[in-house]
Write an enzyme that holds these catalytic residues in place. Sequence first.
Site, mmCIF file in Angstrom:
data_model
loop_
_atom_site.group_PDB
_atom_site.id
_atom_site.type_symbol
_atom_site.label_atom_id
_atom_site.label_comp_id
_atom_site.label_asym_id
_atom_site.label_seq_id
_atom_site.Cartn_x
_atom_site.Cartn_y
_atom_site.Cartn_z
ATOM 1 N N HIS A 230 2.076 4.141 0.271
ATOM 2 C CA HIS A 230 1.410 2.954 -0.247
ATOM 3 C C HIS A 230 1.262 3.087 -1.762
ATOM 4 O O HIS A 230 0.572 3.988 -2.228
ATOM 5 C CB HIS A 230 0.032 2.823 0.401
ATOM 6 C CG HIS A 230 -0.766 1.672 -0.119
ATOM 7 N ND1 HIS A 230 -0.552 0.381 0.290
ATOM 8 C CD2 HIS A 230 -1.758 1.602 -1.046
ATOM 9 C CE1 HIS A 230 -1.384 -0.422 -0.343
ATOM 10 N NE2 HIS A 230 -2.122 0.291 -1.165
ATOM 11 N N ASP A 232 0.025 1.218 -5.079
ATOM 12 C CA ASP A 232 -0.635 0.068 -5.680
ATOM 13 C C ASP A 232 0.198 -0.405 -6.873
ATOM 14 O O ASP A 232 0.568 0.394 -7.733
ATOM 15 C CB ASP A 232 -2.050 0.452 -6.128
ATOM 16 C CG ASP A 232 -2.996 0.560 -4.941
ATOM 17 O OD1 ASP A 232 -2.789 -0.169 -3.953
ATOM 18 O OD2 ASP A 232 -3.940 1.365 -5.002
ATOM 19 N N ASP A 342 -4.056 -2.202 2.961
ATOM 20 C CA ASP A 342 -5.140 -1.813 2.055
ATOM 21 C C ASP A 342 -5.910 -2.997 1.475
ATOM 22 O O ASP A 342 -6.707 -2.832 0.568
ATOM 23 C CB ASP A 342 -4.522 -0.977 0.912
ATOM 24 C CG ASP A 342 -5.578 -0.282 0.076
ATOM 25 O OD1 ASP A 342 -6.638 0.056 0.620
ATOM 26 O OD2 ASP A 342 -5.344 -0.092 -1.130
ATOM 27 N N HIS A 547 -3.646 -6.546 -4.739
ATOM 28 C CA HIS A 547 -4.990 -6.305 -4.172
ATOM 29 C C HIS A 547 -5.905 -5.383 -4.975
ATOM 30 O O HIS A 547 -6.985 -5.034 -4.477
ATOM 31 C CB HIS A 547 -4.884 -5.869 -2.711
ATOM 32 C CG HIS A 547 -4.233 -4.533 -2.489
ATOM 33 N ND1 HIS A 547 -2.978 -4.399 -1.982
ATOM 34 C CD2 HIS A 547 -4.674 -3.282 -2.699
ATOM 35 C CE1 HIS A 547 -2.667 -3.119 -1.884
ATOM 36 N NE2 HIS A 547 -3.689 -2.418 -2.323
HETATM 37 ZN ZN LIG Z 1 -3.818 -0.296 -2.297
#
Ligand SMILES: [Zn+2]
Length: 1004
Positions: A230, A232, A342, A547
């Site tokens: 994952h 970001d 997330d 996010h």
């Molecule tokens: Zn994240």
Amino acid sequence: MRSGGAAPGMAAGAMLKHRRTALERVEKFVSAAYFTDCNLRGRLYGASRPPAALSCFQSPLRVPYGEAVGRRFGPAAVGDSFGPAWETCWFKVELSIPPAWAGREVHFVWESDGEGMVWRDGQPVQGLTKEGEKTSYILTSCLKESEPHSVTLDVYELLVDLEILLDMARLLGEENQRSFQALYAANQMVNVCDVTDPATFPAARDLAATIFGQRNGESQHSIHAMGHCHIDSAWLWPYEETIRKCARSWVTVIRLMESNPELTFVCSQAQQFEWVRSWYPGLYAQIQDYVAKGRFVPVGGTWVEMDGNLPSGEAMVRQFLQGQRFFQEQFGRICSEFWLPDTFGYSAQLPQLMRGCGIGRFLTQKLSWNLVNAFPHHTFFWEGIDGSRVLTHFPPGDSYGMLGRVEEMLKTVKNNKDKGRVNHSAVLFGFGDGGGGPTQKMLDRMKRMRDTDGLPRVQMSTPDRLFSVLEKESSQLCTWVGELFLELHNGTYTTQAQIKKGNRECERILHDVEVLSALALAQDSSFQYPASQLQRLWRLLLLNQFHDVLPGSCIQLVVEDALQYYAEIRRAGARLQEEAVQSLCGDLLQPESGHAEGTLVLNTLPWERTEVISRTGPAGAEVLALVTAPSMGYAILREPLPPPQPVTVVKQEDGSVTMENGVIAVCLDAMGRLTSLRLAHSEREAVADGCCANQFALFDDVPLYWDAWDVMDYHLETRKPVTTLLKPLEITLAGGLRGSASFSLRVGKSSTLTQEIVLDATCPYIRFLTQVEWKESHKFLKVEFPVQVRSTNATYEIQFGHVQRPTHWNTSWDWARFEVWAHKWMDLSEHGFGVAVLNDSKYGASARGNVLSLSLLRAPKSPDATADITQHHFTYSVLPHRGSFQDAGVIQCAYNLNFPLHAVPASCAQCPAWSAFSVSSPAIVLETVKQAEDRPDAVVVRLYEAHGSTAVTWLRSSLPVTEAMLCDLLEQPLAKEPLALEQQGVRLSFTPFQVLSILLVLRQ
Ligand SMILES: [Zn+2]
């Protein structure tokens, strides 16, 4: 205590029944901290050598490889330190490998606090990070299966064996015989192993293999393991760094795939693929190969893993449209799973949007972060506001970055709230956010758990395999209806107000540019619809909806980037709008000499509007005028309309001010608070008895964990009304077309708030134009409207619709929603009467009892110490109404507040008002008009049912439409037969909250 002596004659090596000493003995044998001089771990690494030469240069810029190799490298040594943060160091490393190492696996070991990338022969070959022991790059792996194993590899395999056996012994517990079998095997391995003699290792490995080779029964739970990383798209690092994080992590994954044919890796966010495509084409080509093999699996279908609450309905559609089109174009297929592990909560509109974009499956785990209530399902159907359903899975291990350990597999089964209904769960393993994803060790752990009695079966899998089997087993699954609300991170609806404002404003700008450009195209097929420029601007907006960006939970560097992207959308959007208007009504824009100038008024909303606008008058001064603009069209304003009833503004002796426009009547005290709010000619008071509305309140805002993210329930106990007056209410516009009064307050220690309260002729709501100099620390500013309305539910606008949430705290599920999100409006209504609060850039809200609150500003200090400390401008409105909010037009008023009419100086030519589209039912909103993606001769219009009703409408158009086709959100036709084009237009029927898209082919 029993005596522990062995009976005479007992076989040598018989094990004593002391569980703890046996366990700890094995632990010490593999410990990295104790007894490494004589234990197995101490034998892991063979010989090592320092580098032959090391040199470096440092730069604040992220220079590409081609440029870096041309730079001058200065001397460097192991142990040097580098910095500050965000500097990039390039190292040239020369190594000499001793001839004696021939045939062995040789690693280049690199330990630093930063994230690194190894380049070899001009190509990125390996990411390096401290996390996940990814500190080495395999220079050569001459070793073949047939050749004798090096000591190091044998030691490594034994260590993994013992780790798994120890975990089984510890975690399966004394009620499980497998715990003891694993413990005895591990203990025996220590007995057998002479760490100085590799010849003893195979016998030890055989002992482990016996345990791992004992199979499960048929009914055992199956775990679908998928490599994941994952990343970001921005958070504690800026966008630019994410490009490199993706490259570092994904190249590591590719290396791992080369040596582990079973490894699968799931990867979301089209934007990240696009970054790697344009910055690392060589790596991207390798990724494409593995995508084709079905091992590197694109998922999600969206441009980024966006926030699940705040983006508008159309922006969410574009997340999928841009994402799915990218995946189709690059990899030949769209994604069938939506992937937001997330993100901080999920709108009840998402199931319908997913379905409309070719997706019927959804994966997240974030609701495991709920502070109050444990979500009751892990595999279930999620049903949205329109009734659309998608199969949803939350990996029960509550993580998207697992390590492939026994503990996680056991937790996955133990935690699974739907075991017995379905027998399959996902495990996503790999370090995220630059940690480099899966590791060899994770894979080696899971190999030993493939089918070992006592442990769930662990197999490498893909989302498609998991969801396919869940679909087959779905007959007993439960259904969750409505939003998936995250009971945490509620501060993210408010933090970084400038980002929120940029988002709302840019959604509006792109809407208007598309409407006007599509109309220009329909009127003149030679008009160049700015498709590629709009795609570029949409992608900037969609990226900012990531996010940790739109929620405001990012560092200052990211905020600066985000605000720059919004500035770019505003700048380019203004130019594109001008070009569209020029093409659409160019003839009208040339003022004829000698004539008094007129004003062209454009309306991008699908209903006729009569509003007061500000325009440039004959002498160049700004003057007000009341105008009527047709639905999605324009009119020339020559003689302004007289107001049916002028606004009156009167200052009373006690300093209060009354305003009235024939629609509503208000009374304001010296602090700008509403002491009365009524519909004109009505005695029905909207403000609660003895209360004031438009009351500001300041709260202490010190969360428990995540500063920028969280506002806790206890902040409500610290409410302080804002009552320090700096400048009492004064009339600023005397009435007529517009009346206004303004005042200033001190807020907190050193912040100031100035507000102009505006009432326009004919307007059913009063506007509060607000400016705040915000200098607080850990404070939360809200504005409250205590109203004389009783209802156990309030209504909040969401994407293409609305939801109701309770105004009481009966259950833990109710009070966990003490702070919620909304889009342009919220409403509290009882039968026959209600009050709505509208806003132009806010998202945080709440309704408790009879008090509607709008959340205005926060002041968190981490991860951005400067968050929100600046000047803010925003507008909100209050609207009292008869009947339901649907019948009173609250939805339309909120659009009107957010999408002002455009006034452009024009000639005074005679020109009838022109409307491109209108809709006959007030329940239907025509939201979007754009050029079709694949048909330059067609436009797509998107409509939705906004009242929550079954409705039929006529869509009328004055455009040269030759054919109308229903299509999905990806603009693929839904039926063979086109819709009938009738005299009144196209007849459309809607179920509650249904979204329909229609492709309209234009005559050339
Ligand atoms: Zn994240």
